[in-house]
Motif scaffolding. Structure first.
Motif, mmCIF file in Angstrom:
data_model
loop_
_atom_site.group_PDB
_atom_site.id
_atom_site.type_symbol
_atom_site.label_atom_id
_atom_site.label_comp_id
_atom_site.label_asym_id
_atom_site.label_seq_id
_atom_site.Cartn_x
_atom_site.Cartn_y
_atom_site.Cartn_z
ATOM 1 N N ARG A 117 2.278 15.233 12.712
ATOM 2 C CA ARG A 117 1.462 14.015 12.651
ATOM 3 C C ARG A 117 2.245 12.886 13.331
ATOM 4 O O ARG A 117 3.393 12.650 12.968
ATOM 5 N N TYR A 131 -4.098 -0.771 5.778
ATOM 6 C CA TYR A 131 -4.455 0.139 6.874
ATOM 7 C C TYR A 131 -5.423 -0.531 7.846
ATOM 8 O O TYR A 131 -6.454 -1.065 7.447
ATOM 9 N N GLN A 134 3.808 0.909 2.546
ATOM 10 C CA GLN A 134 3.661 0.099 3.765
ATOM 11 C C GLN A 134 3.397 -1.356 3.419
ATOM 12 O O GLN A 134 2.925 -1.679 2.316
ATOM 13 N N GLN A 167 -3.060 0.284 15.375
ATOM 14 C CA GLN A 167 -1.988 1.280 15.534
ATOM 15 C C GLN A 167 -1.819 1.693 16.993
ATOM 16 O O GLN A 167 -2.791 1.727 17.743
ATOM 17 N N HIS A 223 2.997 7.519 15.428
ATOM 18 C CA HIS A 223 2.134 6.346 15.186
ATOM 19 C C HIS A 223 2.953 5.163 14.711
ATOM 20 O O HIS A 223 4.008 5.316 14.096
ATOM 21 N N TYR A 253 4.510 7.278 2.092
ATOM 22 C CA TYR A 253 5.149 6.059 2.548
ATOM 23 C C TYR A 253 4.550 4.834 1.871
ATOM 24 O O TYR A 253 3.361 4.808 1.573
ATOM 25 N N LYS A 304 7.457 0.512 6.930
ATOM 26 C CA LYS A 304 7.147 1.726 6.155
ATOM 27 C C LYS A 304 8.428 2.237 5.504
ATOM 28 O O LYS A 304 9.492 2.266 6.133
ATOM 29 N N ARG A 316 -6.408 13.173 18.189
ATOM 30 C CA ARG A 316 -5.718 11.914 18.570
ATOM 31 C C ARG A 316 -4.303 12.188 19.039
ATOM 32 O O ARG A 316 -3.857 11.681 20.072
ATOM 33 N N ASP A 317 -3.610 13.026 18.312
ATOM 34 C CA ASP A 317 -2.198 13.268 18.667
ATOM 35 C C ASP A 317 -2.080 14.178 19.880
ATOM 36 O O ASP A 317 -1.105 14.105 20.619
ATOM 37 N N HIS A 334 6.119 13.208 12.184
ATOM 38 C CA HIS A 334 6.853 14.222 11.408
ATOM 39 C C HIS A 334 6.245 15.597 11.621
ATOM 40 O O HIS A 334 5.030 15.734 11.815
ATOM 41 N N PHE A 361 4.056 13.964 2.618
ATOM 42 C CA PHE A 361 4.657 12.790 3.273
ATOM 43 C C PHE A 361 4.159 11.578 2.499
ATOM 44 O O PHE A 361 2.932 11.410 2.343
ATOM 45 N N ARG A 383 -6.378 7.321 20.563
ATOM 46 C CA ARG A 383 -7.548 7.517 19.695
ATOM 47 C C ARG A 383 -8.767 7.819 20.575
ATOM 48 O O ARG A 383 -8.866 7.331 21.696
ATOM 49 N N ASN A 437 6.549 6.537 14.181
ATOM 50 C CA ASN A 437 7.103 7.673 13.432
ATOM 51 C C ASN A 437 6.181 8.872 13.581
ATOM 52 O O ASN A 437 4.948 8.734 13.654
ATOM 53 N N ASP A 441 0.765 5.497 0.536
ATOM 54 C CA ASP A 441 -0.048 6.580 1.103
ATOM 55 C C ASP A 441 0.682 7.901 0.928
ATOM 56 O O ASP A 441 1.915 7.941 0.960
ATOM 57 N N GLN A 498 0.849 -1.193 0.000
ATOM 58 C CA GLN A 498 0.000 0.000 0.000
ATOM 59 C C GLN A 498 0.874 1.229 0.000
ATOM 60 O O GLN A 498 1.914 1.249 0.670
#
Ligand SMILES: Cc1cn([C@H]2C[C@H](O)[C@@H](COP(=O)(O)OP(=O)(O)O[C@H]3O[C@H](C)C(=O)[C@H](O)[C@H]3O)O2)c(=O)[nH]c1=O
Length: 170
Positions: free
Chosen positions: A58, A134, A130, A139, A61, A128, A68, A163-164, A117, A126, A169, A115, A48, A46
């Motif tokens: 972000r 998902y 993976q 996570q 996670h 990645y 990744k 969330r962050d 960023h 960004f 979550r 990670n 993203d 995948q």
């Protein structure tokens, strides 16, 4: 391309070759055969991207299964990779990298690493690859400023998702 070990076991810093001419530049950001030859034997399934504005952070996670391969397609961001494997003697060890559309550096992040960023440019994309599909339920979320890890960031008050901000979550 060059592939370098980092201070984190399993985390690699990859520097693909950039072909620049009067029109701009051309970069292979992934090539299965070449990356396997350089020890990156991960089956990515995948891709993203996320686009973020300046001062957005972000992360942090990760999950216990996903590899990744992180790239910066546009702009510049400060990337932190954290060993979140509670069974590892290196639990809590972290390292930072600056990825940009100028240096074209990439970072390979193994499972059980988180990670996050922080965007330094007006906008940053960004990207990645993976190795799993998902699954938000799998996570983990670690607060960017979790006092256990004393992570250095070039910011005091980043823009965060709920969330962050909570470090979890929901
Ligand atoms: C990760 C992901 C998200 N989404 C959807 C689900 C959400 O409605 C929306 C935003 O997701 P989220 O708020 O989780 O995005 P980030 O906060 O940037 O987190 C993600 O990007 C950080 C940097 C990570 O490395 C994590 O893998 C990933 O959680 O995109 C998808 O449809 N597919 C996906 O693979």
């Amino acid at each position: 391309m060059t592939v370098e070990r980092t201070q984190l076991e399993g985390v690699l810093l990859i520097k693909p070759e950039a072909f620049r001419d009067f029109r701009g530049e051309y970069v292979e950001i992934y090539n299965e055969e070449l990356y396997r030859k350089n020890g990156i034997e991960v089956a990515f399934i995948q891709d993203d991207i996320s686009m973020s504005y300046k001062n957005v952070l972000r992360g942090i996670h990760g999950d216990d299964l996903t590899w990744k391969l992180i790239s910066c397609l546009h702009g510049e961001f400060y990337l932190v990779v954290l060993n979140y494997d509670k069974s590892s003697p290196d639990f809590g060890k972290w390292q930072s990298f600056t990825l940009s559309d100028k240096n074209r550096h990439q970072v390979l992040v193994p499972p059980k690493f988180g990670n996050g960023h922080f965007v330094l440019s007006e906008r940053a994309i960004f990207h990645y690859k993976q190795s799993t599909y998902y699954d938000p339920g799998k996570q983990f979320t670690v607060k960017w400023n979790d006092p256990r890890f004393n992570i250095s960031w070039p910011v005091k008050d980043p823009i965060l998702s709920k969330r962050d901000e909570l470090g979890r979550r929901g």
